[in-house]
Design an enzyme around this catalytic site. Structure first.
Site, PDB file in Angstrom:
ATOM      1  N   THR A 154       0.771  -1.277   0.159  1.00  0.00           N
ATOM      2  CA  THR A 154       0.015  -0.160   0.037  1.00  0.00           C
ATOM      3  C   THR A 154       0.809   1.249  -0.013  1.00  0.00           C
ATOM      4  O   THR A 154       1.870   1.262   0.777  1.00  0.00           O
ATOM      5  CB  THR A 154      -0.773   0.095   1.212  1.00  0.00           C
ATOM      6  OG1 THR A 154      -1.815  -1.150   1.114  1.00  0.00           O
ATOM      7  CG2 THR A 154      -1.621   1.176   1.427  1.00  0.00           C
ATOM      8  N   CYS A 169     -10.177   3.082   9.885  1.00  0.00           N
ATOM      9  CA  CYS A 169     -10.272   3.645   8.437  1.00  0.00           C
ATOM     10  C   CYS A 169     -11.533   2.883   7.893  1.00  0.00           C
ATOM     11  O   CYS A 169     -12.232   3.406   6.975  1.00  0.00           O
ATOM     12  CB  CYS A 169      -9.093   3.330   7.766  1.00  0.00           C
ATOM     13  SG  CYS A 169      -8.751   1.514   7.173  1.00  0.00           S
TER      14      CYS A 169
HETATM   15 FE1  SF4 Z   1      -5.082   1.967   4.216  1.00  0.00          FE
HETATM   16 FE2  SF4 Z   1      -6.452   1.548   6.394  1.00  0.00          FE
HETATM   17 FE3  SF4 Z   1      -4.286   0.365   6.211  1.00  0.00          FE
HETATM   18 FE4  SF4 Z   1      -4.750   3.191   6.419  1.00  0.00          FE
HETATM   19  S1  SF4 Z   1      -5.139   1.408   7.975  1.00  0.00           S
HETATM   20  S2  SF4 Z   1      -3.033   2.131   5.142  1.00  0.00           S
HETATM   21  S3  SF4 Z   1      -6.119   3.544   5.445  1.00  0.00           S
HETATM   22  S4  SF4 Z   1      -6.021  -0.030   4.780  1.00  0.00           S
HETATM   23 FE    FE Z   2      -3.933  -1.996   4.688  1.00  0.00          FE
END
Ligand code: SF4
Ligand code: FE
Length: 491
Positions: A190, A299
């Protein structure tokens, strides 16, 4: 220093990060229409930190420098910090309806900070000092750093050192006086292109024979030997189409995942945080995963808020908002979403200080949180699709709604016909109805479904990973004693 979103985007232009997409090297990835929404999404983590309304959630006082820092660069100093982290993530989910990518770094900072302290205690190494110095650089520059844990892993039945290709797990290939050289890759990463730095962590607990795979370090993302291959998302090429902004559903934001390859990358000593201490690989993994499972109680809840709002709007635009089953479905969605939030807050409130002094979440409750996240967003998307109706997946394109091509006997255009047959309640225009249905499509099936639905299952560890932790942390022995005491068993 607190960067603005615009400064962050400009800072990316200085990077020489190598990115491949659709088989080609991407020259200007900062302005690429498929990538840019994910950059704009990260930029929100910078812009909201300048908004006085959110200062309490978005900023914190650094325990290392005493300066005000973006909370994404903060080492948690209390359970209050842990709760605010979850609230900040919910806020950003609400503002972006997407994955804003910056949490993996925050979770890595906190896991590596406490683990390096304990490695040094046992082995007399200097990893914690290395890490603290790096962290001060991060805070002073307000960097987004990508926390990278997941290796490709190859044959899941084999240990890292037993794989037919040793690069399937990140590993040290050379030890030098001044540092190490590493090979391997991190998958599903990510925010990788959007981060000027990476922190690498091992992907699982390691045994002695896998000591070269027990490695953690920081590196600039454009270091020699690093490159990324962009992951495609459902409906991603809609972002390339002219005049299709309505078809995107989410007008501005998106997430980003890629494969990050490390081909003989040199890491200087000062950026090394673990290099062979295999008995600490499990601790680092468990702590990072714990924090990231807490993160999902923030999130995903924020994105869920947007989806619930979109479903309620769709009901209104369909003229169905008064139907009792619609009201009940919306209640169910809220109940599920707030249950996830309860878990995120609970594992934060029950946090505790580590030996290094920063705060760790309650591991059992964080794993319960994430286990629920593997289920509830699926129910929430099912209910949103139920309320929206089939039109969310059968609706013509924006081009049809704008077309002046004549198709009717009385000279009606394609646009007029679409407008006539897809109109709903007088509470909205046909275009507004289209907008909200496309947003639901985006979150349930399109680009944002990567960060909402499927990531809810696999992000921060697939469901079985949490079940293993729940088994380990659940203390069945103590529960058996409780039962014995109540029913009079004395042995
Ligand atoms: Fe993405 Fe949620 Fe991981 Fe933050 S916690 S990087 S918003 S998936
Ligand atoms: Fe994630």
């Amino acid at each position: 220093m607190l960067m603005t979103g615009a400064q962050y985007i400009e800072s990316l232009r200085k990077m020489k990060t190598r990115v491949y997409m659709f088989g080609e090297l991407v020259e200007n990835w900062v302005d690429h229409p498929i990538i840019r929404p994910s950059i704009d999404c990260v930029a929100m983590t910078y812009d909201l930190a300048h908004d006085p309304e959110y200062a309490d959630l978005m900023t914190a006082t650094s325990n290392l420098t005493g300066e005000t820092v973006n909370r994404f660069c903060h080492l948690h100093q209390s359970t209050d910090d842990l709760r605010k982290k979850v609230k900040m993530q919910r806020l950003l989910g609400q503002k972006t309806a997407s994955c804003f990518q910056r949490c993996v770094g925050m979770d890595a900072f906190n896991a590596v900070f406490s683990t390096t302290y304990e490695i040094d205690q046992k082995y007399g190494t200097a990893y914690h000092e290395n890490f603290k110095n790096f962290m001060i650089e991060v805070q002073n520059n307000d960097w987004i750093v990508d926390g990278a844990m997941t290796d490709p892993k190859g044959d899941r039945g084999l240990a890292p050192s037993a794989q037919r290709d040793p690069d399937l797990f990140m590993h040290i290939v050379e030890r030098r006086e001044d540092g190490i050289v590493v090979c391997g890759a991190k998958a599903h990463q990510t925010g990788t292109i959007n981060s000027p730095w990476h922190i690498i962590m091992p992907t699982q607990a390691m045994r002695e024979e896998d000591a070269d795979y027990a490695v953690s370090f920081a590196t600039p993302s454009d270091a020699d030997g690093i490159y990324m291959i962009y992951g495609r998302q459902s409906c991603d090429t809609r972002k390339l189409e002219e005049g299709a902004d309505l078809d995107l559903g989410n007008q501005k934001f998106g997430g980003q995942e890629a494969l990050v390859v490390f081909d003989h990358v040199f890491i200087p000593n000062k950026y090394i945080f673990m290099a062979g201490e295999f008995d600490f690989a499990g601790m680092m993994v468990e702590r990072f995963a714990g924090y990231h499972r807490q993160s999902y109680g923030g999130c995903k809840v924020g994105v869920g808020d947007v989806l619930i709002g979109a479903a309620a709007l769709a009901a209104e635009y369909n003229g169905a908002q008064k139907a009792s089953h619609i009201k009940d479905k919306l209640i169910e969605m809220i109940h599920l979403n707030e249950t996830l939030y309860c878990c995120g807050i609970a594992c934060s409130a029950e946090g505790y200080p580590t030996a290094a002094g920063n705060y760790q979440i309650d591991l059992l409750l964080a794993n319960v949180c994430k286990q629920n996240v593997t289920r509830f967003p699926y129910d929430i998307t099912r209910l949103a699709e139920d309320i929206a109706g089939g039109l969310m997946v059968t609706m013509p394109s924006q081009a049809d709604f704008k077309s002046d091509v004549v198709c009717g006997k009385n000279g009606e255009t394609v646009a007029e016909i679409c407008d006539k047959f897809f109109s709903g309640s007088p509470a909205c225009t046909t275009e507004e109805r289209m907008r909200v249905l496309r947003l639901i499509e985006n979150m349930c099936l399109g680009s944002a479904a990567v960060g909402y639905r499927t990531e809810s299952l696999h992000g921060a560890g697939s469901p079985q990973a949490q079940r293993i932790m729940i088994q380990r942390q659940g203390n069945l022995a103590a529960k058996k004693e409780l039962a014995k005491a109540i029913c009079g068993i004395t042995k």
